[in-house]
Design a protein around this motif. Sequence first.
Motif, mmCIF file in Angstrom:
data_model
loop_
_atom_site.group_PDB
_atom_site.id
_atom_site.type_symbol
_atom_site.label_atom_id
_atom_site.label_comp_id
_atom_site.label_asym_id
_atom_site.label_seq_id
_atom_site.Cartn_x
_atom_site.Cartn_y
_atom_site.Cartn_z
ATOM 1 N N ALA A 1 0.821 -1.221 0.000
ATOM 2 C CA ALA A 1 0.000 0.000 0.000
ATOM 3 C C ALA A 1 0.849 1.262 0.000
ATOM 4 N N TRP A 2 1.916 1.275 0.792
ATOM 5 C CA TRP A 2 2.752 2.479 0.848
ATOM 6 C C TRP A 2 3.400 2.746 -0.510
ATOM 7 N N PHE B 1 4.395 5.685 -5.536
ATOM 8 C CA PHE B 1 5.053 5.386 -6.802
ATOM 9 C C PHE B 1 4.088 4.831 -7.839
ATOM 10 N N ASN B 2 4.474 5.007 -9.103
ATOM 11 C CA ASN B 2 3.710 4.421 -10.194
ATOM 12 C C ASN B 2 3.904 2.906 -10.193
ATOM 13 N N THR B 3 2.855 2.185 -10.469
ATOM 14 C CA THR B 3 2.866 0.725 -10.391
ATOM 15 C C THR B 3 2.075 0.144 -11.567
ATOM 16 N N PRO B 4 2.147 -1.170 -11.758
ATOM 17 C CA PRO B 4 1.330 -1.780 -12.817
ATOM 18 C C PRO B 4 -0.153 -1.463 -12.684
ATOM 19 N N TYR C 1 -1.052 10.037 -15.102
ATOM 20 C CA TYR C 1 -0.035 10.436 -16.070
ATOM 21 C C TYR C 1 1.392 10.294 -15.544
ATOM 22 N N ALA C 2 1.567 9.938 -14.307
ATOM 23 C CA ALA C 2 2.875 9.969 -13.669
ATOM 24 C C ALA C 2 3.894 9.096 -14.381
ATOM 25 N N GLY C 3 5.162 9.475 -14.225
ATOM 26 C CA GLY C 3 6.250 8.642 -14.663
ATOM 27 C C GLY C 3 6.712 7.754 -13.520
ATOM 28 N N VAL C 4 7.206 8.372 -12.462
ATOM 29 C CA VAL C 4 7.706 7.649 -11.289
ATOM 30 C C VAL C 4 6.838 7.911 -10.068
ATOM 31 N N PHE C 5 6.606 9.178 -9.735
ATOM 32 C CA PHE C 5 5.936 9.546 -8.480
ATOM 33 C C PHE C 5 4.454 9.840 -8.707
ATOM 34 N N MET C 6 3.598 9.056 -8.055
ATOM 35 C CA MET C 6 2.157 9.251 -8.203
ATOM 36 C C MET C 6 1.668 10.509 -7.492
#
Length: 296
Positions: free
Chosen positions: A175-176, A181-184, A202-207
Amino acid sequence: MPDLANPISYAIPGFIILLIAEIWLNRRGKGYELKDTVTSLAMGIGSQLAGLLTLVPIIFIANGAHQFALFDLGYVWWVWPICFMLDDLAYYIFHRSAHRVRWFWASHVNHHSSEHYNLSTALRQTWTGFIALSFIFRIPLLFIGFPVEMVFFCGALNLIYQFWFHTEAIDKMPAWFEYWFNTPSHHRVHHATNARYLDANYAGVFMIWDRMFGSFVAEDSKDPPAYGLVNNLGSFNLLRVSFHEWIAIARDVWAAPWRHKLSYMLREPGWSHDGSRETSAMIKARAAAEKNSLAP
């Protein structure tokens, strides 16, 4: 100035190994379609070649922009994480624009053209990023004073991170991790054509960017993502996949009244001056109305 190699060239073998592993683990190819996968791989190779062909003018433009930098930040250790964070914000702005401005969408659309969602989809990249002027979104970092090589390096790291979450083999991360972070799960939403998922994540790395700017939508197991485009191509022709939206823009601009020509380039995808087509906002509104009409 450090001699920074292109990290993508080192990551490619890892991409291939992970792709093969996904095919083998996912019931030896379930979720893959041969022509679709070959198209994605060919688009990826073409994208790398296009990048090499346009590298010199992009470096020239980047160095020119850096001449006007407000600060000389250099390569001090603490500058790196700031650059990476701001580069990710620049990517978010670019990515959101690529779905809201048709000119940018014409270059980005091919990444969404697959009706499958697997690691090969991550390699389905544009051949026309230079034509679309996608590089302009990172120029503010150069004006601030981040070194050209650092900006390119952080952008490459961002792209590498985005490879692993183009998969259905992973359901949810802790959950954290899902929060920050962006995930599948988050990116499946982004690739989905379901009305509730349009224009999200739209995020690349950080949600955190999607959460801050109101574009975050969580994946709902009751509404599994359907992938592709709202109007799918139905073709694996590489030229059609890469250039179909540019051709459509040219046709619309040619046929449109003068006062609407620019709008067909700069308005959102699906916009038409006579309302004969649907934008994503119109699709979402129609779906909501239909849902409300069915409610008891």
